[in-house]
Design a protein around this motif. Structure first.
Motif, PDB file in Angstrom:
ATOM      1  N   MET A  74       0.834  -1.193   0.000  1.00 24.76           N
ATOM      2  CA  MET A  74       0.000   0.000   0.000  1.00 24.76           C
ATOM      3  C   MET A  74       0.876   1.253   0.000  1.00 24.76           C
ATOM      4  N   TRP A  75       0.473   2.244  -0.772  1.00 24.91           N
ATOM      5  CA  TRP A  75       1.215   3.509  -0.870  1.00 24.91           C
ATOM      6  C   TRP A  75       0.328   4.675  -0.416  1.00 24.91           C
ATOM      7  N   GLU A  76       0.982   5.671   0.119  1.00 24.39           N
ATOM      8  CA  GLU A  76       0.358   6.977   0.320  1.00 24.39           C
ATOM      9  C   GLU A  76       1.191   7.977  -0.450  1.00 24.39           C
ATOM     10  N   GLY A  77       0.725   8.313  -1.627  1.00 24.10           N
ATOM     11  CA  GLY A  77       1.509   9.174  -2.500  1.00 24.10           C
ATOM     12  C   GLY A  77       2.784   8.470  -2.920  1.00 24.10           C
ATOM     13  N   ALA A  78       3.932   9.082  -2.582  1.00 24.34           N
ATOM     14  CA  ALA A  78       5.226   8.509  -2.954  1.00 24.34           C
ATOM     15  C   ALA A  78       5.831   7.659  -1.836  1.00 24.34           C
ATOM     16  N   GLU A  79       5.077   7.442  -0.757  1.00 19.89           N
ATOM     17  CA  GLU A  79       5.613   6.720   0.392  1.00 19.89           C
ATOM     18  C   GLU A  79       5.040   5.314   0.466  1.00 19.89           C
ATOM     19  N   SER A 252      -0.534  11.160 -12.288  1.00 18.83           N
ATOM     20  CA  SER A 252      -1.297  11.989 -11.352  1.00 18.83           C
ATOM     21  C   SER A 252      -1.656  11.256 -10.060  1.00 18.83           C
ATOM     22  N   ARG A 253      -1.651   9.914 -10.083  1.00 18.38           N
ATOM     23  CA  ARG A 253      -2.139   9.178  -8.905  1.00 18.38           C
ATOM     24  C   ARG A 253      -1.090   8.296  -8.225  1.00 18.38           C
ATOM     25  N   THR A 254       0.069   8.088  -8.864  1.00 12.72           N
ATOM     26  CA  THR A 254       1.043   7.139  -8.325  1.00 12.72           C
ATOM     27  C   THR A 254       2.429   7.768  -8.267  1.00 12.72           C
ATOM     28  N   VAL A 255       3.414   6.972  -7.932  1.00  4.83           N
ATOM     29  CA  VAL A 255       4.799   7.411  -7.851  1.00  4.83           C
ATOM     30  C   VAL A 255       5.454   7.468  -9.236  1.00  4.83           C
ATOM     31  N   LEU A 256       4.772   6.972 -10.249  1.00  5.82           N
ATOM     32  CA  LEU A 256       5.315   6.969 -11.611  1.00  5.82           C
ATOM     33  C   LEU A 256       5.157   8.329 -12.274  1.00  5.82           C
ATOM     34  N   SER A 257       6.053   8.602 -13.203  1.00  8.71           N
ATOM     35  CA  SER A 257       5.905   9.762 -14.078  1.00  8.71           C
ATOM     36  C   SER A 257       5.488   9.272 -15.466  1.00  8.71           C
ATOM     37  N   GLU A 258       5.065  10.184 -16.303  1.00  5.21           N
ATOM     38  CA  GLU A 258       4.675   9.791 -17.665  1.00  5.21           C
ATOM     39  C   GLU A 258       5.851   9.166 -18.410  1.00  5.21           C
ATOM     40  N   GLU A 259       7.059   9.606 -18.098  1.00  4.10           N
ATOM     41  CA  GLU A 259       8.248   9.083 -18.782  1.00  4.10           C
ATOM     42  C   GLU A 259       8.530   7.617 -18.416  1.00  4.10           C
TER      43      GLU A 259
END
Length: 480
Positions: A74-79, A252-259
């Motif tokens: 489980m994640w909270e934003g980038a954590e 917009s919702r996870t730790v990933l970027s579009e790249e």
């Protein structure tokens, strides 16, 4: 005239066609699309489904193409935060050799089943969607959009939740919207430096725009592929299934970027529904799989229930085509409608749960049985509560060194004597009924058990008196 026309080359249609081919039935499998479904949608195979695939001769290939379910994170934003196992894990046993779910994208399952169908002499006619259907006392006439007409003795609709066949038959579905919030599902290839390890199934339950789950998938080329499932908090949202839209959602919702999104391999949107066809049969036409029942994806029950439909129906169609009473086909609807209804309730409950649900025994489909079926005959009295009864799944095991699943494997019935003298069993046609004697075995106790071609006990007794009459009534041996 073809024996059986199967409409739809998803898991249901492929299992049905392969098992019919194994039984020597002339079956034609047609599919509207130009090829097999390309995505991961139904990505989990439950233990009972694995047993069916073992019997069909494809489980080794399925296991090679899949993997165990990963640990949830489980994640909270980038954590990153809590980790847990969604699935209860069990050790294999003699009675249950495949106790846990197996993760494999639906596309890979279908490729394995298609290869098996071809090994058995069958094939799929792609680019041939059904447009018209009529039936009479002797068969079914189907019109296909490639301009051809097919005449068959029976037809099976395995053409999905928007079944053309079901619509042409005028069979309604009773159900509900499980969740009005739209969902997006996609297969996403990510870059090597994407900050989501392949060892975990990642979840962002508190993302402002809606929950996201990101599950690693086994990939034949070794690439980093994940299944994205995203829900939208806004019921009026319109999911963007374009590659750019999927990449934007992840950013917009996870730790990933579009790249980090290297490629979107497949994407689709849906709203979770639960619905059950009012009937599974109309004359010479049967509904199976999503054409008969539509599930929420929660709990991974849709594909698995569909495979069980196909396996229940295939041997009955083959038997009737070989001369068994037509009444045998009535048992398909009788047996499968209650099962589908129960499983729909389980899927809906899991979907609507506000807290993570530990996926346990009720999802494995090992407890499904047909004790109340007209095909089931239990002749013993005063059995213990936990005794194996007629209608139950026939467990595996190795009493006396013989593996029971290997004895059951194939298109035949199995007359199993457990802890009784072999001479006490009748001599039967070895092609249609295989007779096996083993020592007393805890899973069965002692007695005589007649195992159906789909691995359920059809008849049980302390001795064999009455089993020949049962087989005759079912049209398996002469005299029915």
């Amino acid at each position: 005239m073809t024996d059986v026309l199967v409409v739809g080359a998803g898991p249901t249609g492929l299992v049905l066609a392969a098992d019919l081919a194994r039984r020597g039935v002339d079956a034609l499998l047609v599919e509207r699309a130009a090829g097999l479904f390309p995505g991961s949608r139904g990505k989990g195979l439950q233990p009972r489904t694995q047993e069916v695939l073992y019997d069909l001769g494809v489980l080794d290939a399925i296991r090679a193409a899949g993997t165990e379910y990963p640990t949830m994170r489980m994640w909270e934003g980038a954590e990153p935060g809590q980790e847990w196992d969604m699935m209860e894990r069990s050790e294999p046993s003699d009675q249950v050799p495949f106790p846990d779910g197996w993760l494999i994208p639906q596309a890979r399952t279908q490729e394995v089943l298609h290869a098996r169908l071809r090994e058995l002499g069958g094939e799929v006619r792609f680019g041939a969607g059904l447009t018209g259907l009529a039936q009479d006392a002797s068969g079914v006439t189907a019109e296909l959009d490639d301009g051809s007409t097919v005449r068959a003795r029976y037809a099976v609709a395995a053409d999905g939740g928007r079944s053309t066949v079901r619509g042409l038959l005028g069979i309604g579905m009773t159900g509900e919207t499980v969740d009005a919030k739209p969902m997006l599902v996609a297969d996403v290839r990510v870059t090597d430096d994407a900050p989501v390890p392949d060892t975990h199934w990642h979840v962002w339950p508190k993302a402002a725009e809606g929950t996201v789950a990101f599950c690693p998938l086994p990939s034949p080329d070794g690439g980093r592929v994940f299944q994205l499932v995203a829900q939208y908090a806004d019921e009026s949202a319109l999911p963007d299934t374009s590659p750019a839209g999927v990449a934007k959602l992840l950013a917009s919702r996870t730790v990933l970027s579009e790249e980090h999104v290297a490629e979107v391999l497949w994407a689709s949107d849906f709203r979770a529904r639960a619905a059950l066809a009012d009937r599974f049969r109309s004359g010479r036409v049967f509904l199976a799989g999503d054409a008969a029942h539509i599930h929420s994806p929660a709990g991974g029950q849709g594909l698995n229930t569909s495979v069980q439909d196909a396996y229940n129906l295939s041997w009955k169609l083959a038997a009737v085509l070989a001369g068994a009473p037509q009444s045998l086909l009535d048992s398909y609807e009788e047996e499968r409608i209650p099962v589908a209804a129960d499983i729909l309730g389980v899927s809906t409950r899991i979907h609507r749960s506000e807290t993570p649900v530990k996926r346990g025994g009720e999802l494995r489909q090992l407890g499904i049985g047909y004790r109340e079926s007209a095909l089931t005959e239990e002749t013993r009295a005063d059995l213990p509560e936990d005794a194996l009864r007629a209608g139950d799944r026939a467990p595996d095991g190795r009493p006396g060194g013989l593996r029971l699943f290997d004895a059951f494997r194939g298109p035949h019935w199995t007359l199993l004597g457990v802890g009784v003298e072999g001479a006490a069993l009748p001599t039967l046609d070895g092609e249609s009924v295989r007779t096996v004697s083993v020592p007393a075995y805890e899973a069965y106790g002692t007695g005589v058990f007649l195992v159906r071609p789909d691995g359920y006990v059809g008849w049980a007794g302390d001795a064999a008196e009455g089993v020949v009459e049962y087989l005759a009534q079912a049209g398996v041996v002469a005299g029915g």
